[in-house]
Design a protein around this motif. Sequence first.
Motif, mmCIF file in Angstrom:
data_model
loop_
_atom_site.group_PDB
_atom_site.id
_atom_site.type_symbol
_atom_site.label_atom_id
_atom_site.label_comp_id
_atom_site.label_asym_id
_atom_site.label_seq_id
_atom_site.Cartn_x
_atom_site.Cartn_y
_atom_site.Cartn_z
ATOM 1 N N UNK A 33 -20.292 16.959 62.881
ATOM 2 C CA UNK A 33 -20.151 17.470 64.242
ATOM 3 C C UNK A 33 -19.382 18.780 64.295
ATOM 4 N N UNK A 34 -18.740 19.142 63.191
ATOM 5 C CA UNK A 34 -18.049 20.431 63.111
ATOM 6 C C UNK A 34 -18.901 21.362 62.256
ATOM 7 N N UNK A 35 -19.401 22.478 62.799
ATOM 8 C CA UNK A 35 -20.221 23.397 62.005
ATOM 9 C C UNK A 35 -19.467 23.916 60.793
ATOM 10 N N UNK A 36 -20.195 24.196 59.732
ATOM 11 C CA UNK A 36 -19.579 24.653 58.482
ATOM 12 C C UNK A 36 -18.670 25.856 58.681
ATOM 13 N N UNK A 57 -10.191 19.354 38.766
ATOM 14 C CA UNK A 57 -11.504 19.225 39.393
ATOM 15 C C UNK A 57 -11.427 18.029 40.346
ATOM 16 N N UNK A 58 -12.277 18.005 41.331
ATOM 17 C CA UNK A 58 -12.190 16.920 42.313
ATOM 18 C C UNK A 58 -13.525 16.735 43.032
ATOM 19 N N UNK A 59 -13.728 15.535 43.534
ATOM 20 C CA UNK A 59 -14.913 15.219 44.328
ATOM 21 C C UNK A 59 -14.809 15.939 45.666
ATOM 22 N N UNK A 60 -15.865 16.637 46.042
ATOM 23 C CA UNK A 60 -15.784 17.582 47.156
ATOM 24 C C UNK A 60 -17.083 17.589 47.941
ATOM 25 N N UNK A 61 -16.973 17.502 49.273
ATOM 26 C CA UNK A 61 -18.112 17.716 50.156
ATOM 27 C C UNK A 61 -17.749 18.803 51.156
ATOM 28 N N UNK A 62 -18.277 20.016 50.980
ATOM 29 C CA UNK A 62 -17.948 21.112 51.896
ATOM 30 C C UNK A 62 -18.709 21.060 53.215
ATOM 31 N N UNK A 63 -19.595 20.091 53.390
ATOM 32 C CA UNK A 63 -20.354 20.007 54.638
ATOM 33 C C UNK A 63 -19.538 19.412 55.773
ATOM 34 N N UNK A 64 -18.536 18.619 55.435
ATOM 35 C CA UNK A 64 -17.730 17.995 56.477
ATOM 36 C C UNK A 64 -16.828 16.936 55.895
ATOM 37 N N UNK A 65 -16.011 16.355 56.749
ATOM 38 C CA UNK A 65 -14.998 15.391 56.316
ATOM 39 C C UNK A 65 -15.581 13.983 56.220
ATOM 40 N N UNK A 66 -16.553 13.835 55.330
ATOM 41 C CA UNK A 66 -17.196 12.535 55.102
ATOM 42 C C UNK A 66 -17.808 12.563 53.709
ATOM 43 N N UNK A 98 -14.099 9.267 62.855
ATOM 44 C CA UNK A 98 -14.286 10.272 63.901
ATOM 45 C C UNK A 98 -13.122 11.266 63.920
ATOM 46 N N UNK A 99 -11.906 10.768 63.700
ATOM 47 C CA UNK A 99 -10.741 11.652 63.693
ATOM 48 C C UNK A 99 -10.789 12.610 62.508
ATOM 49 N N UNK A 100 -11.226 12.117 61.356
ATOM 50 C CA UNK A 100 -11.338 12.983 60.180
ATOM 51 C C UNK A 100 -12.370 14.075 60.413
#
Length: 508
Positions: A10-13, A54-63, A312-314
Motif C-alpha cells: 500500500x506504500x509505493x516504492x 548479507x540479509x533477507x530483503x524485500x524492497x517492495x514493502x514491509x512484508x 498493517x502497521x508495518x
Amino acid sequence: MTELIHPLATVPRDELVARAEADPLRPRFHFVSPAGWLNDPNGVCQWDGTYHLFYQYNPEGAFHHRILWGHATSTDLVSWTDQPVALEPSAGPDADGCWSGVLVNDGGTPTLVYSGRLDERELPCVAVGSPDLSTWTKAPENPVIAAPPAGVDITAYRDHCVWREGSRWRQLVGSGIRGRGGTAFLYESADLRSWDYVGPLFIGDASQGSPANTDWTGTMWECVDLFRAGSGSLGSEPADGSPDVLVFSAWDDGRTHHPLYWTGRYSADAFEPAALHRLDYGGRYFYAPQSFLDEAGRRIMFGWLQEGRTDAAMVEAGWSGVMSLPRVTTLADDGTLQFAPVPELEKLRGNHTSLPGRVLAGTLDTGVTGNQLDIELDLQLAPGSVLRLAILGSGDGAEETRIELSRPADGAVGLLRLDRTRSSLDASVDKEDRSGPVPMTDGHVHLRVLVDRSAVEIFANGRPLTARAYPTLGGGHVTLSATGSMRLLSFDAWTMADIGGGARTLFP
C-alpha cells in the motif's frame, strides 16, 4: 506515483524510504534495511579485514515476499555502508526467492550456499563472488542438491551451515521429519557442487513438551549453526573438553518460535546432545541467528529482531525487521554460552550520567532520559530482593517498559523478566512478558541494557533477553526501584549516536 507491485504494497516504492526514515520507532544505531522488509542475517563474515552482513530483503514493502539478498559492509561492526544487492531471483531454481544461506572461503574464492525457492519449495544453490564480494555469479549446476532425502516425509527443507573438515566440505540443511521432530540433514562434498547425503545429524522430539513451552524444539529447525564453543575445530578432539554447539530456530507450520541450542559432541557423522538451552529469553524477537569467527578469533553472532506490531502497521510504516547488535559469544564456566555486545559499540556513546554506589530503596529517578541509550549497572541483591529498571517512560506512569531482576530467598539462580504491560498505549502491539533464569553467585549481577527506540537488548550476567517496545508518548525517562535489600554498586548511562550515513536508496 509508482505502481504498486503486490497486494500488500500500500506504500509505493518511491515513498518507502522516506516513510521508513520518518517513523520515530525506527532504530538508529541498529542496522536496518533502507526500507521494506528485513529478516535473517546471511553470509556474515569478515573478509580481507572488512565485515560483511548479507540479509533477507524485500524492497517492495514491509512484508515477506520475493526475497533478495541485501548487503552491507563495515570496518568496525558499528557503522554500515549499503552495497548493491548481492542476489536476486532469476529464471531457474531461485525464481521465487533467494532465501537464507552462508558464505565460505573456497580456496580464496568467496562462495555463497543458499536456499533457492521455486514453486513453494527450497533447494540448495551456490553463487561465486568477486574478490571484493560485490558481484555474484550463480553456479550453472544449481540446484546443487536436487531434492530432499528420498523416502523421508519432511516438514520443510532450507537454510545451511557449511564448513571444511579435512579435505571435504560438509553441509547441514535444516529440516524436520513429520511425526518426529526437527532435524539437520548432513551432506558431504569435494567441490561444493556435488553432494552426497550422509544422514540426519540428530533428530529432535516434537512430542516432548508443548508449543507454548520456551524450550519446545519444534517440528522443523531453521537456520542451523554448528560450531566448536572453545578451542579446536569441528571433528577434532578438544584438548580442553570444550563442547560443540548446535544452534537452531524452532519452527512449526509457518510459525517462528524461538532460538535454542544443544551442547554436546559432533563426531562420526552424528551429534550426541548433552543439554538443551535457550539462546535468548526474548523468544522470536531474536530469531534465525548466524555466527562466524572474525580475524581476532571472536565468535560474532547476529540475529533478526522481529516486529511486535501488526502487519498493517508495518506496511504503513514502510519498514519491518531489525538486525541485532553484533554479540561476542563465549563459553561460560558452567558449559553454556554467554553473550555481550561487541566492545566496538562503545564508540557511539555520548553524554554520560554516573550515579555513586548506594543502598537502593524505594524509587530513584536517575536523571537519564532518551530513547537511544546504553545503560550499565552492577548490583548486589540480597535474598528475596527485586530490582526494577524502567525505560522508555513517559514520566507520568502512563507508559514504561520495566526490566526486573529478582533473587530468590534461597539458591544462586535468579530471574530476569521484561514487563511490557505498560510499554505502549497502542492496544494492537505485543506486550507479553519475557523471562529467563540468571546465575547470580552471591547475588551479584552485571546488567547491560541497550535501548534503540523500539529495539531493546538486555544482558544480565551474559544471559540475553531481546524484545521490542512501541511507546506512543515519546518518553524516555529511566528510573530505578527496589524491593528488599539491595546495593547499587555502579550505574552508568550514555546516549547513543545514530549510525546513519546520509540518504539511502532501495537499490544501492
